[in-house]
Each structure stands twice: as structure tokens, then as C-alpha cells.
Write a protein that holds these residues in place. Sequence first.
Motif, PDB file in Angstrom:
ATOM      1  N   LYS A   1       1.217  -2.310 -11.124  1.00  0.00           N
ATOM      2  CA  LYS A   1       0.371  -1.539 -10.211  1.00  0.00           C
ATOM      3  C   LYS A   1      -1.086  -1.905 -10.467  1.00  0.00           C
ATOM      4  O   LYS A   1      -1.463  -2.238 -11.601  1.00  0.00           O
ATOM      5  CB  LYS A   1       0.563  -0.038 -10.421  1.00  0.00           C
ATOM      6  CG  LYS A   1       1.979   0.455 -10.181  1.00  0.00           C
ATOM      7  CD  LYS A   1       2.103   1.949 -10.466  1.00  0.00           C
ATOM      8  CE  LYS A   1       3.538   2.424 -10.268  1.00  0.00           C
ATOM      9  NZ  LYS A   1       3.691   3.869 -10.541  1.00  0.00           N
TER      10      LYS A   1
ATOM     11  N   THR B   1       0.840  -1.188   0.000  1.00  0.00           N
ATOM     12  CA  THR B   1       0.000   0.000   0.000  1.00  0.00           C
ATOM     13  C   THR B   1       0.885   1.252   0.000  1.00  0.00           C
ATOM     14  O   THR B   1       2.094   1.171   0.250  1.00  0.00           O
ATOM     15  CB  THR B   1      -0.898   0.017   1.240  1.00  0.00           C
ATOM     16  OG1 THR B   1      -0.061   0.085   2.409  1.00  0.00           O
ATOM     17  CG2 THR B   1      -1.765  -1.240   1.311  1.00  0.00           C
ATOM     18  N   PRO B   2       0.297   2.425  -0.252  1.00  0.00           N
ATOM     19  CA  PRO B   2       1.097   3.659  -0.210  1.00  0.00           C
ATOM     20  C   PRO B   2       1.791   3.893   1.124  1.00  0.00           C
ATOM     21  O   PRO B   2       2.843   4.542   1.164  1.00  0.00           O
ATOM     22  CB  PRO B   2       0.063   4.748  -0.500  1.00  0.00           C
ATOM     23  CG  PRO B   2      -0.971   4.067  -1.342  1.00  0.00           C
ATOM     24  CD  PRO B   2      -1.065   2.682  -0.775  1.00  0.00           C
TER      25      PRO B   2
END
Length: 317
Positions: A87, A69-70
Motif C-alpha cells: 500500500k 484506488t479506493p
Amino acid sequence: MRAIVMREFGGPEVLRLEEVADPEPARGQIPLEVRLAGVNYADVHVRGNTYLAPVALPYIPGNEVVGTTPDGKRVVALTQGGGYAEKVAVHRRLHWEVPDGITDEQAVPLALQGNSAYHLLFTVARITEGETVVIPAAAGGVGSLAVQLAHRAGARVVALASTTEKRQLATELGAAAVVDSSDEDGLAERILDAAGGPVQAALEMTGGKTLHQTLEVLAPRGRLVVYGFAGGELADVSAHTLLQKSITAAGFWLPHLYADRTLPLAASMRKLFDAVGNGTLKIVSGGTFPLADATKAHSMLNSRTGMGKFSLDTVTH
């Protein structure tokens, strides 16, 4: 980003590596950097335009991934296409943080194949301790997990597999009996002989004649759960056949649980993570391929020569 793109339907050769735009997360989605993409037989149906849901071209296949995750969390996630890429955007309810101690290779089959095996057995077939259940493709991704989950629940597993090596694996995973499924003729008789009589439950994913042979082995009030038609032939089941032995027949497709707000997937993911973590659920790896070699992974699925889980490495070039 790099992704495998289909611009036509057909054989493995339609899977081509391309540079495409990064996905734009929709409302309720988050972006992931993909580490591993799971390869499933559903992807073969997508490629051949026989999937249960319509697919619009061009299309990036892939319905399960392990990624980050970011904020740096390592998660396993269900996607609705788009997984064969560096992605992907996933729904916030369809990703789960992977516990420490569980590798990417162990995690990647749990989202789609693990959840499928779990809910086939316990949500739909409702197997209980002491019952006998027939599990097809017992050395495959879903089958190898289902054999273990059923065995752990105290059921007696009759495993179907097409080669000696695959039947040996099913035995090692907990099957009480194994049956050669390479020839449809006489399959019902071989299952009944291995089981010692009619069975309480059966999973089925081949279709055609195999579905009817599987129906024959069910005891009165037996339960049949259909989750595929890998043989390419859909088969009808008559009401007369169901009434003769009070058979319950059900279909199952995992995406119908994606929007269920009672969180059945969150509960099953916890149980699957726990089982892998404590060593009672073994992940059988069929091999990890570079993303560019998606055609090789699909060719192995088509030939049915491999065992266990196939995945695509999106990081290593």
C-alpha cells in the motif's frame, strides 16, 4: 502490510521484507493498493545514499507504482518513496487512470521513466525532426523509451549500449546507428563516426569521462541534457568548453515537475498512453520479481546485464 525497508545504506542486501504499518495519507493524498512497483536506477542511488534528495532511515524505496484506488480505478502513480510495498499514499495530482487495453506491465514504467524520456527530449533538449540525438543506455528503461520517442518525432538516433544484444535491441526500436559504450576511451570518436559528424543534441547519465566525451561530439549550438551519474563520478563542465561552441548544458530531474500546476505531466501521460495503446511505443520488460526478491532486481541493475523495465509484484507471494 508487507514492504521492503532499508534500515541502512549499502548494497542490495539492505533491502529487507518486513511487516510495517499501513501508510497514513496526508492532505491531498489518496491511498492505493499496489499491484506493481517500478524499479529504477534512482532507487539504486537511494540505497547507496547518493540520491539527489536526502533520505532518512528507515525508508521504503520506490517512486512509481500501478495500483487501485479506493473506488476501484486502476492507476499508475508517482510516489516520493514508499512504492516497494503493498500500500502507498500518492498525491492526487500524481496519479493517472490506466486506459483499458494497457496492461500493468506496460503502464508501470510510464510514470517515471516514460515521463523522464519525454521531457528530456522535448521539454529540455527540444529535439526536432531531422536532428541527430545521442541516447545513452539505449536498452534500459529510460533509454529504450527515449529511442522510440525520438525516432517517432523524426530525429536520427545514435544509441549507446554496452553489448551486442543491447545494440541490436536499440536498432529494432528505431536507432539509426549504434555505438559500443563499454569502453570510455575513444567514445567520442566512435559516436562521431556513427553519426557522420557532430550532433545537435545528446542525453547523458553516466558522468565522469563519459560526460566529457559526449560534450565533444556536439555541434556548435548543440544541447546537452544531464539526468544522472550512474558511473558514480560527478564531472565539472568549464565555461570555456561551453563558450567554444555555444553549447547549452542543462540538468533534468523529474520531481521538479511534480508541483508544476501547468500540468506538463498530465499532457505527457496522455501522449504516452496513446503511443502504447496504438502500438507505436513498445515497453521492453526486463522481468517482474516477487516483492520479496527486490534484492535480485537491484543486483541485476547493478550488474547492468538486463534490459528494459524491472518491476516488483506486490500481489503474488
